[in-house]
Design a protein around this motif. Structure first.
Motif, short mmCIF file in Angstrom:
data_model
loop_
_atom_site.label_atom_id
_atom_site.label_comp_id
_atom_site.label_asym_id
_atom_site.label_seq_id
_atom_site.Cartn_x
_atom_site.Cartn_y
_atom_site.Cartn_z
N ALA A 26 0.83 -1.21 0.00
CA ALA A 26 0.00 0.00 0.00
C ALA A 26 0.86 1.25 0.00
N GLY A 29 2.06 1.87 -3.56
CA GLY A 29 1.00 2.48 -4.35
C GLY A 29 0.83 3.95 -4.04
N GLN A 30 0.93 4.30 -2.78
CA GLN A 30 0.81 5.70 -2.39
C GLN A 30 1.95 6.53 -2.97
N LYS A 32 3.62 5.89 -5.69
CA LYS A 32 3.43 6.00 -7.13
C LYS A 32 2.38 7.06 -7.46
N ARG A 33 1.31 7.13 -6.68
CA ARG A 33 0.29 8.15 -6.91
C ARG A 33 0.85 9.55 -6.67
#
Length: 66
Positions: A26, A29-30, A32-33
């Motif tokens: 997670a 993903g954070q 990358k965003r």
């Protein structure tokens, strides 16, 4: 039932993000965003600089470039 040394009870802070060898999925993903949104923000900043320069100098700016 306890530590023999004083350091056994010491709670240290977690390591810095760039120093860790493993990240939670997670968290990846954070990150990358955040990087994706910063890319858009950089493009918007470059475009605003270009528009601002055109509005300040207008045709003189275009004659200087071309």
């Amino acid at each position: 039932m306890g530590g023999d040394k004083e350091n056994d009870y010491f709670i240290s802070s977690p390591p810095a993000l760039e120093d860790r060898l493993w990240r939670h999925p997670a968290e990846i993903g954070q990150l990358k965003r955040i990087n994706r949104s910063m890319t858009y923000f950089r493009y918007l900043g470059k475009a605003s600089i270009g528009v601002g320069a055109y509005l300040l100098w207008g045709r003189d700016f275009l004659k200087l470039i071309f």
